[in-house]
Design an enzyme around this catalytic site. Structure first.
Site, short mmCIF file in Angstrom:
data_model
loop_
_atom_site.label_atom_id
_atom_site.label_comp_id
_atom_site.label_asym_id
_atom_site.label_seq_id
_atom_site.Cartn_x
_atom_site.Cartn_y
_atom_site.Cartn_z
N GLU A 258 0.89 -1.17 0.00
CA GLU A 258 0.00 0.00 0.00
C GLU A 258 0.91 1.19 0.00
OE1 GLU A 258 -3.07 -0.09 -0.29
OE2 GLU A 258 -3.42 -2.21 0.10
N CYS A 297 -2.74 8.78 3.26
CA CYS A 297 -2.47 8.14 1.96
C CYS A 297 -3.62 8.37 1.00
CB CYS A 297 -2.24 6.66 2.17
SG CYS A 297 -3.59 5.86 3.05
P1 NAP Z 1 8.42 5.10 4.19
O1 NAP Z 1 9.55 6.02 4.45
O2 NAP Z 1 8.41 4.39 2.91
O3 NAP Z 1 8.42 4.10 5.38
C1 NAP Z 1 7.42 3.14 5.51
C2 NAP Z 1 7.89 2.03 6.43
O4 NAP Z 1 8.96 1.34 5.83
C3 NAP Z 1 8.40 2.53 7.76
O5 NAP Z 1 8.00 1.64 8.77
C4 NAP Z 1 9.90 2.49 7.57
O6 NAP Z 1 10.59 2.37 8.78
C5 NAP Z 1 10.02 1.24 6.76
N1 NAP Z 1 11.27 1.12 6.05
C6 NAP Z 1 11.95 2.05 5.39
N2 NAP Z 1 13.05 1.52 4.85
C7 NAP Z 1 13.07 0.21 5.18
C8 NAP Z 1 13.95 -0.86 4.93
N3 NAP Z 1 15.03 -0.72 4.21
N4 NAP Z 1 13.64 -2.07 5.44
C9 NAP Z 1 12.53 -2.27 6.17
N5 NAP Z 1 11.67 -1.26 6.43
C10 NAP Z 1 11.93 -0.04 5.94
O7 NAP Z 1 7.04 5.84 4.31
P2 NAP Z 1 6.55 6.82 5.47
O8 NAP Z 1 7.30 8.09 5.31
O9 NAP Z 1 6.55 6.16 6.80
O10 NAP Z 1 5.03 6.99 5.08
C11 NAP Z 1 4.59 7.94 4.16
C12 NAP Z 1 4.19 7.28 2.87
O11 NAP Z 1 3.32 6.20 3.11
C13 NAP Z 1 3.45 8.21 1.95
O12 NAP Z 1 4.01 8.12 0.69
C14 NAP Z 1 2.03 7.68 1.97
O13 NAP Z 1 1.30 7.90 0.78
C15 NAP Z 1 2.20 6.25 2.23
N6 NAP Z 1 1.04 5.67 2.89
C16 NAP Z 1 0.27 4.80 2.22
C17 NAP Z 1 -0.84 4.22 2.85
C18 NAP Z 1 -1.71 3.23 2.14
O14 NAP Z 1 -2.51 2.58 2.80
N7 NAP Z 1 -1.61 3.06 0.87
C19 NAP Z 1 -1.12 4.55 4.17
C20 NAP Z 1 -0.31 5.45 4.81
C21 NAP Z 1 0.77 6.00 4.16
P3 NAP Z 1 11.41 3.59 9.40
O15 NAP Z 1 10.44 4.62 9.79
O16 NAP Z 1 12.07 2.98 10.56
O17 NAP Z 1 12.34 4.05 8.35
#
Ligand code: NAP
Length: 676
Positions: A258, A297
């Site tokens: 997602e 999101c």
């Molecule tokens: P993100 O930076 O991609 O991080 C998402 C998750 O991935 C976090 O728990 C992060 O942990 C983890 N992560 C990052 N790098 C990783 C790695 N190498 N290995 C394992 N895990 C890793 O996104 P975000 O900034 O938290 O969230 C914002 C984004 O999420 C936006 O683009 C939004 O549109 C999207 N979103 C989508 C939905 C949906 O349902 N479609 C819902 C909410 C948000 P860390 O924080 O520890 O880096």
């Protein structure tokens, strides 16, 4: 100021932050408030614990047992939600944001608990769809079933909904019977940690069912197997990096993504200024831009508005945004809090600059805005920013740049086809909305845009009072979207549970299928009970227990009496010549409802007993007409039993009504409530 140590919960133990821990700052003050992460976390040990301890314990339970567990967890969190609210303010969220995250998460758990009881069996195997007739004489049949994966679900969540984001995945995972390892985004993991602690302290969960990684996840994903699943929520960039890892690809490990998306809302061509739809559109957009400071999101990133109404929307929307008080989220007067971190604020400003290459900023100046009760330079505050793109056909970045904050771009469209073209330029989204009172527009958009979006949300004057909002994923409805949105799908009620189960096609004889599915399949062995089945309590009845009635003759007088008594004097029952002209009837025939009534009279045991009520009848089919003078007989078989509460349960009876030769005249399923 003390810095909170945010722990992980691994193999039954709380593990404090250690080497590699990251500092977490308050969104509001910018001060470091917590620290999370430990490079020494034994990720293999966590996986083993989930697979060897949590999984078997969960799989030993039925769907109903697990549904009850989910309800108990929801109640436990609900009792302590104030503590979660208190902690959540530091993420920049306001009280109304908490309602979406914390109350929304609890509500999602309740819905799954209830759906698990109502829509799933009190069994370990889920039957998916109907029986398939694979042979002429019914001795070889097919049935799809689902059984829980025997591994672990690794949930990687985004920062914006630290509670809902966890619970919307955890509920279907636990209901499926699969243990979970939850890894929240580090920026808001202190809220998730408390919610996990509440759930573990409730004592409801078997050991190993739930573990938590606060901070980095190390190389956990490299140790997954075909029985595991990754449910990822976050940015497209992270999703791509994780899902394309060779280990994930080589082992076909399920990866549900997602990710971000450029959700859009269309103002219908009928929704001119002055209509309730116009006002509703402005209200929805304002809410989507400012709730969670636009860090949703599903938020509306693009608006498609009839060309001649663009100026009017900008004017009215700007006036509304002007009234949005930005500030310390703990203040009652604050309508929009801070973004989660300074890093997120910088990211949004960078993305806004990209949008600025193709669109003009017509509202909101990040250099000049009021923040109430907090230091705008220390906290991660931003004003809502509205862009206008005058050339949406040639523009690209407005359709592919997600500024994950209070940012949205308005663009004009010529006609509905043009609006569809623009909305689909987002290359796949979680949700698109259309504010229209014209059903023809709704249908046109559905045909033109449905395939590009996980959800279409229509709203107008008729539904606005009760509608749930463009941006609210509901546990009953699927959440997810194609392409840019990640191609994944979550929730959607019981559909969401299937993401954690394996669908298997089962082929075999009726007896084999009955044993596997714990529901009687026609052709399987019949069991003769010690007495009439209506005298037997819920717990005493066996699947397959059968009653054969004596035959009963249907006379012309019966048909006449029934017709005049009920008023159903349809010609097929009254007029022989007219009935003969009808391709379905040989002449005057008995009413189908007369046959059903006779059947009830033939199989009933009239005395007070364990059958409390007849609650319905499903899948009724009339196959062959019965003429006056023919005899009928009935077979009543216990097909399925579903406990409803501690006092009674539902018995689903398979009923076949035949002529004297045994040819089927009617078939249906009768539902009764029987006491325990
Ligand atoms: P993100 O930076 O991609 O991080 C998402 C998750 O991935 C976090 O728990 C992060 O942990 C983890 N992560 C990052 N790098 C990783 C790695 N190498 N290995 C394992 N895990 C890793 O996104 P975000 O900034 O938290 O969230 C914002 C984004 O999420 C936006 O683009 C939004 O549109 C999207 N979103 C989508 C939905 C949906 O349902 N479609 C819902 C909410 C948000 P860390 O924080 O520890 O880096």
């Amino acid at each position: 100021m003390t810095i909170q140590q945010i722990n992980s919960f691994a193999a039954g133990e709380w593990i404090a932050p250690g080497a590699g821990a990251r500092n977490i700052a308050s969104a509001v003050t910018g001060d470091v408030i917590a620290s999370a992460g430990n490079n020494a976390l034994d990720v293999q040990g966590m996986l083993d614990y989930a697979r060897n301890v949590g999984g078997p314990a969960l799989r030993a339970l039925t769907f109903h047992d697990r549904a009850k567990m989910i309800k108990a967890l929801a109640l436990a969190i609900s009792k302590q939600k104030q503590a979660l609210y208190d902690l959540s303010f530091a993420t920049g969220a306001t009280q109304s944001d908490h309602m979406i995250d914390i109350d929304g998460g609890i509500g999602t758990m309740f819905v799954f608990a209830s759906k698990g009881r109502r829509e799933m069996p009190d069994a370990q195997i889920y039957l998916d769809g109907d029986l398939e007739q694979l042979s002429r004489h019914g001795t070889f049949m097919g049935q799809h079933i689902c059984t829980p994966l025997q591994g672990v679900a690794v949930h990687i969540n985004a920062f914006n909904f630290p509670v809902w984001g966890m619970l919307e995945k955890l509920a279907p995972t636990l209901l499926a019977g699969v243990p979970a390892i939850v890894k929240p985004a580090t920026n808001s993991c202190y809220v998730t940690e408390l919610a996990v602690k509440i759930m573990l302290d409730s004592g409801v969960l078997p050991a190993g069912a739930l573990q938590l990684v606060s901070g980095g996840i190390g190389d956990m994903l490299d140790h997954l197997t075909l029985q595991d699943v990754v449910s990822f929520t976050g940015s497209a960039q992270t999703a791509l990096a994780l899902r394309s890892a060779p280990h994930i690809l080589e082992n076909s490990i399920r990866f549900v993504a997602e990710q971000d998306s450029l959700n859009a809302s269309i103002l219908g061509p009928d929704a001119a200024p002055g209509t309730p739809e116009f006002d509703l559109f402005v209200k929805e957009v304002q809410r989507e831009m400012t709730t969670k400071a636009g860090q949703k999101c599903t938020a509306i990133r693009r608006m498609m508005v009839p060309e001649n109404h663009v100026d009017a929307v900008i004017k009215v929307l700007s006036a509304r945004l002007d009234k949005t008080q930005i500030g310390d989220p703990t203040l009652d007067t604050t309508r929009m809090g801070a973004l989660v971190s300074g890093g997120q604020k910088r990211d949004v400003l960078e993305k806004a600059a990209i949008l600025g290459q193709e669109a003009e900023r017509v509202y909101g100046d990040p250099e000049n805005f009021n923040v109430d009760g907090a230091d705008a330079n220390k906290g991660a505050f931003l004003p809502p920013m509205l862009f206008h793109c005058a050339n949406p056909d040639t523009a690209q970045r407005v359709h592919d740049t997600e500024a994950f904050g209070p940012v949205s771009t308005i663009m004009g469209y010529r006609d509905v086809d043009h609006a569809i073209e623009l909305v689909n330029k987002g290359q796949g989204s979680l949700v698109a909305s259309v504010i229209t009172h014209d059903p023809a527009v709704a249908r046109e958009v559905t045909i033109g845009a449905g395939a590009f979006h996980g959800r279409l949300y229509f709203n107008n004057r008729d539904s606005m009072k009760e509608s749930t909002g463009h941006g609210s994923p509901l546990p009953h409805m699927v959440h997810g979207g194609p392409g840019r949105a990640g191609g994944g799908e979550e929730m959607g009620g019981v559909r969401g549970v299937m993401h954690y189960m394996q669908r298997t096609a089962i082929q075999g004889s009726p007896d084999i299928l009955t044993a596997i599915g714990e529901q009687w399949v026609p052709g399987a062995a019949e069991i003769k009970g010690p007495s009439h089945p209506f005298t037997r309590k819920f717990g005493e009845l066996s699947i397959g227990e059968t009653l054969h009635t004596d035959p009963r003759i249907v006379t012309l007088e019966d048909i006449e009496t029934f017709a005049h008594f009920t008023g159903d004097t349809f010609y097929a029952h009254m007029d022989d010549a007219a009935a003969k002209r009808n391709p379905f009837f040989p002449g005057r025939v008995a009413h189908g409802y007369l046959l059903l009534s006779f059947a009830a009279g033939m199989f009933v045991e009239p005395n007070e007993g364990p059958v409390l009520a007849n609650t319905g009848l499903d899948n009724l089919r009339f196959m062959k007409p019965i003429e006056a003078g023919e005899s009928i007989k009935v077979r009543l078989t216990v097909k399925k039993k579903t406990p409803r509460n501690d006092e009674y349960g539902e018995v689903r009876w398979h009923v076949s009504l035949t002529d004297i030769e045994g040819e089927l005249a009617a078939e249906y399923e009768l539902l009764t409530m029987n006491s325990f």
